[in-house]
Scaffold this active site. Structure first.
Site, PDB file in Angstrom:
ATOM      1  N   ASP A 121       0.871  -1.061  -0.057  1.00  0.00           N
ATOM      2  CA  ASP A 121       0.202   0.080  -0.149  1.00  0.00           C
ATOM      3  C   ASP A 121       0.973   1.275  -0.060  1.00  0.00           C
ATOM      4  O   ASP A 121       1.970   1.224   0.827  1.00  0.00           O
ATOM      5  CB  ASP A 121      -0.916   0.026   1.385  1.00  0.00           C
ATOM      6  CG  ASP A 121      -2.010   1.023   1.218  1.00  0.00           C
ATOM      7  OD1 ASP A 121      -2.906   0.666   0.660  1.00  0.00           O
ATOM      8  OD2 ASP A 121      -1.877   2.043   1.757  1.00  0.00           O
ATOM      9  N   GLU A 159      -4.693   2.306  -4.360  1.00  0.00           N
ATOM     10  CA  GLU A 159      -3.151   2.490  -4.453  1.00  0.00           C
ATOM     11  C   GLU A 159      -2.643   1.281  -3.807  1.00  0.00           C
ATOM     12  O   GLU A 159      -1.584   1.123  -3.102  1.00  0.00           O
ATOM     13  CB  GLU A 159      -2.778   3.442  -3.541  1.00  0.00           C
ATOM     14  CG  GLU A 159      -3.204   3.438  -1.919  1.00  0.00           C
ATOM     15  CD  GLU A 159      -4.485   4.115  -1.447  1.00  0.00           C
ATOM     16  OE1 GLU A 159      -5.360   4.062  -2.619  1.00  0.00           O
ATOM     17  OE2 GLU A 159      -4.832   4.444  -0.464  1.00  0.00           O
TER      18      GLU A 159
END
Ligand SMILES: [Mg+2]
Length: 311
Positions: free
Chosen positions: A178, A222
């Site tokens: 992430d 993301e």
């Protein structure tokens, strides 16, 4: 996220500097099972398009500041928005104007005043085509923005590797990744920069994999995921640390980051020898738990778990 596309109402962005024009369109399009977004300038239109990625844009040409041609040109240049169909709606109705509009990559050109039923029929056709295009892209297994493997394709590969690891009793490692403080990055630098950042990270992750069997995919937003077949936890730790370093070395400025003002990633990993008592989802969840620990521990770091081996 991709699975819900078909149930979702298509989103149409209307860009026109004349509020009365927008009112007319909104009044007629509200019955059409569409989600409408409106912008009163080219600049606002561009920014809403980057942010919402609508399924179609109705774009006026003559606007003060950034005109419709320029909005179209910029959207077509950017991989994240290039596939959004653009329909020019303009009072300029010469052959030359239409030719120019279409040469900028617009899918259609409708001159004002226009017939509402014809406009609606054209919109429906363009939206149907867009939906087919989206479906094809998804089936092709590629994430449009980053060109990495998409989540759907990843799940298929994961299934195959899982079954193979059961047969061979070999170790399988998974990394969840992430981007740190990514919301702050988008908020301070804008969605276009956010997309660029994801593209660069994707390339760095791809570069960091050495074994042809390793696969990196965009998991959504993301988040990225890496599958490492025939890899024990020590091997996974080496790959994870290499990926973290590669992203750090991109030295992408991040005004909202606590990590030295640079873009960084957090990684969580898990390893197991798959058997029929374990599941792919279980391994994903273990990696995700480790990712959470990496975040809690201050980000820009790797946390790994040695999962249960065959019971
Ligand atoms: Mg105008």
């Amino acid at each position: 996220m991709t699975q819900t596309n078909e149930l979702k109402q298509p989103t149409v962005l209307v860009v026109d500097d004349t509020p009365a024009n927008i009112d007319v369109l909104v009044a007629h399009l509200t019955q059409e099972n569409l989600e409408l977004i409106v912008a009163l300038s080219g600049e606002e239109g561009l920014s809403l398009a980057q942010q919402h990625k609508p399924d179609l844009i109705l774009l006026d040409i003559m606007m003060p500041g950034m005109d419709g041609y320029e909005v179209c040109r910029r959207l077509k240049q950017d991989a994240a928005t290039t596939d959004i169909p653009i329909v020019f709606l303009s009072a300029r109705d010469s052959e030359l104007d239409m030719e120019k509009g279409l040469s900028y990559g617009a899918i259609d050109y409708i001159s004002k005043p226009f017939s509402i039923p014809v406009l609606k029929a054209r919109l429906r056709n363009h939206l149907a085509l867009k939906q087919k295009g989206d479906r094809l892209a998804e089936l092709a297994g590629t994430d449009e923005l980053t060109s990495l493997v998409n989540r759907r394709h990843f799940n298929q590969v994961f299934r195959q590797e899982w079954m193979r690891a059961i047969r061979n009793q070999s170790e399988l490692s998974l990394l969840m990744i992430d981007v740190d403080y990514f919301k702050a990055y988008n908020d301070s630098l804008g969605h276009a920069e956010g997309d660029n950042c994801l593209k660069k990270i994707a390339q760095a992750l791809l570069q960091g994999l050495r074994d042809p069997a390793d696969i990196v995919a965009r998991f959504g937003g993301e988040e990225f995921v890496v599958l490492l077949p025939d890899t024990d936890s020590a091997g996974a730790a080496r790959v994870a640390e290499r990926l973290r370093t590669l992203v750090q070395n991109l030295k992408l400025p991040h005004p909202g980051s606590a990590n030295g003002g640079l873009v960084s990633i957090s990684l969580g990993g898990a390893t197991c020898i798959p058997n029929h008592h374990l599941t792919e989802l279980g391994l994903l969840q273990q990696a995700d738990t480790q990712l959470y620990k990496a975040k809690e521990g201050g980000r820009n770091r790797v946390c790994l778990e040695m999962a249960a081996k065959s019971q």
